[in-house]
Design a protein around this motif. Structure first.
Motif, short mmCIF file in Angstrom:
data_model
loop_
_atom_site.label_atom_id
_atom_site.label_comp_id
_atom_site.label_asym_id
_atom_site.label_seq_id
_atom_site.Cartn_x
_atom_site.Cartn_y
_atom_site.Cartn_z
N LEU A 1 0.81 -1.22 0.00
CA LEU A 1 0.00 0.00 0.00
C LEU A 1 0.84 1.27 0.00
O LEU A 1 0.50 2.25 -0.68
CB LEU A 1 -0.93 0.00 1.22
CG LEU A 1 -2.02 -1.07 1.25
CD1 LEU A 1 -2.75 -1.03 2.57
CD2 LEU A 1 -2.99 -0.89 0.10
N TYR A 2 1.93 1.29 0.76
CA TYR A 2 2.67 2.53 0.98
C TYR A 2 4.08 2.52 0.40
O TYR A 2 4.80 3.52 0.53
CB TYR A 2 2.75 2.83 2.48
CG TYR A 2 1.39 3.06 3.10
CD1 TYR A 2 0.72 4.26 2.89
CD2 TYR A 2 0.78 2.08 3.86
CE1 TYR A 2 -0.53 4.48 3.45
CE2 TYR A 2 -0.48 2.29 4.42
CZ TYR A 2 -1.13 3.49 4.20
OH TYR A 2 -2.36 3.70 4.75
N ARG B 1 0.04 5.19 -4.56
CA ARG B 1 -0.94 4.52 -3.71
C ARG B 1 -2.22 4.25 -4.49
O ARG B 1 -2.49 4.89 -5.50
CB ARG B 1 -1.25 5.39 -2.50
CG ARG B 1 -0.04 5.66 -1.64
CD ARG B 1 -0.42 6.45 -0.40
NE ARG B 1 0.76 6.83 0.35
CZ ARG B 1 0.72 7.48 1.50
NH1 ARG B 1 -0.43 7.83 2.02
NH2 ARG B 1 1.83 7.80 2.12
N VAL C 1 -7.17 4.73 1.68
CA VAL C 1 -6.68 3.41 2.04
C VAL C 1 -7.17 3.05 3.44
O VAL C 1 -6.97 3.82 4.39
CB VAL C 1 -5.14 3.36 1.99
CG1 VAL C 1 -4.64 2.01 2.47
CG2 VAL C 1 -4.65 3.63 0.58
#
Length: 469
Positions: free
Chosen positions: A90-91, A213, A218
């Motif tokens: 995700l990051y 992202r 998120v």
């Protein structure tokens, strides 16, 4: 006066020039932090093998208590690897890599100053969480570079990663024996301080700062992560002390596991997408093979090494040196076969090597000659070099590209489950002392596990096409 734009850092300018000059080349500046981050966990997993006896003597702890030094690391990493892997997805790898490296340094200082066993166990837990980012970050970087360059397999990077992560586990006991000879058992903990500093410097210099992202906000699946952690903690605690008095731990594991499955199937943003994972039967078989392979591997690493010291009467330094042929054979086979995409042949030869090594344990005794111990190490090097390479590459080709970090982390989770089973079996068969009778009982156990690994691999026809996608 108009402010001047801030110039990019040196590493960023270097990457930009390199990509403009040869946009299809793998950014080799990434290799150093990838390798350094990936070895943090295996070196701490294996270096403790020759430290258990000296730590027990120094702190007045029997083997049943020092075994927690092994279990604490795997308890933390089994939970943390897929969680951190999902965060990497995700990051991006940079921030997770740097935070993890810093935590490793803190754990090294705490372990160096630890006055008793409980504090040392806490240091090992911190080490477990700190080493979670290296491997998922490396797999994520390989995938992103593969997409950027347009190559399905960027050079020999996967092979290099496999060699460093899978064979460093064998260097660990040798390094540990040398460090103990130089500075005592605390040196095996303090080694994490310079390793952490090196990772922080390399990560800050060369890892990309920006990561694209997903669209929208998120959301992390905290209930799913909590249920996943509860399932693993209760299961691993049972494996540490597997007896009828702790039946409630299995009940908790089953209940938390069922809750986890329900949660992940119903939520729109699951921590582990069980629908995708359940439909990926080849990947599930890879995880099963990983569990079986590392039961055998870690039974040798912990059980056989302890027997060399207590059953055969060797010093920690000599026991570590006797495992050196495992590394030499393993890295040689990985280097020779690494560029070949075929997976099934590697796993079958590795399975046969496991069975042969387990059978050789049945021939050992308290007066076994050194040459026979060297033969055991050479034979063990065959599965050490082939199985880890093939399992890692299987995940790379079989996993969902959008979840490569979490999938790589889950591979490590199954490795740690195998390590915990091996640790429990070693403690159960050896009891208060690692004698030859206990070694032979352990040998029959791992021989059965190795046979199951061979059967699962022999009948898995999906391996023929895994790397051809």
């Amino acid at each position: 006066m108009k402010a001047q734009p801030r110039p990019p850092d040196v590493a960023a300018r270097f990457r930009l020039r390199r990509k403009q000059k040869n946009p299809e080349a793998f950014d080799r500046r990434l290799i150093a932090p990838m390798v350094m981050g990936s070895i943090l966990n295996p070196v701490n997993s294996s270096i403790i093998a020759v430290s258990l006896v000296p730590i027990g003597v120094a702190l007045g702890a029997p083997p049943a208590q020092t075994a927690w030094l092994v279990s604490a690391l795997y308890l933390a990493t089994a939970i943390g690897q897929p969680v951190v892997g999902r965060l990497v997805d995700l990051y991006g790898p940079r921030s997770l890599f740097l935070v993890g490296s810093g935590l490793v340094g803190v754990a090294g200082v705490l372990g160096l100053l630890a006055p008793n066993l409980p504090v040392l166990i806490v240091a090992r837990v911190l080490l477990g969480f700190g080493t979670c980012a290296g491997y998922p970050a490396a797999m994520s970087l390989i995938h992103s570079e593969s997409e950027r360059t347009g190559h399905d397999r960027p050079g020999g990077v996967l092979t290099l990663l496999s060699i460093t992560t899978q064979t460093i586990a064998v260097i660990g006991p040798t390094l540990g024996g040398l460090l103990i000879g130089l500075g005592g058992w605390r040196a095996t903990i303090a080694v994490n301080i310079p390793l952490a500093v090196a990772c922080l410097m390399l990560g800050a210099l060369y890892l990309p700062r920006h990561h694209q992202r997903p669209d929208g906000r998120v959301r992390l699946d905290f209930p799913g992560i909590g249920l996943f952690a509860a399932t693993l903690v209760s299961l691993l605690l049972f494996l540490m002390t597997p007896n009828g008095a702790h039946w409630y731990l299995l009940v908790i594991a089953l209940g938390a596991g069922a809750g986890f499955a329900v949660r992940e199937l119903r939520t729109t943003a699951p921590f582990l997408d069980l629908r995708v994972l359940g439909g990926n039967f080849p990947l599930l078989l890879t995880y099963a093979r990983s569990l079986l392979a590392y039961v055998v591997s870690y039974a040798f690493l912990y059980g056989y090494t302890q027997w060399l010291e207590e059953g055969r009467g060797l010093s920690a330094s000599r026991a570590g040196l006797l495992l050196l042929p495992v590394f030499l054979v393993g890295i040689g086979l990985a280097a020779l076969t690494g560029r070949h995409k075929e997976l099934r042949g590697k796993l079958l030869v590795g399975a046969i090597g496991q069975i042969a090594a387990c059978a050789l344990l049945l021939t050992l005794g308290g007066t076994s000659p050194i040459w026979l111990l060297v033969v055991v190490a050479v034979v063990l090097g065959v599965p050490q070099g082939l199985n880890g390479l093939a399992l890692q590459n299987s995940v790379y080709y079989q996993a969902d590209p959008e979840r490569i970090g979490a999938s790589a982390g889950l591979l490590r989770t199954f490795m740690y489950l195998g390590a915990m089973v091996a640790s429990a079996a070693t403690g159960g068969f050896f009891g208060p002392r690692a004698d030859t009778g206990g070694l032979h009982h352990l040998a029959w156990f791992v021989l059965a596990v190795g046979g199951l690994f061979l059967v699962v691999t022999l009948f898995d026809r999906t391996l023929r096409h895994a790397a051809a996608k």
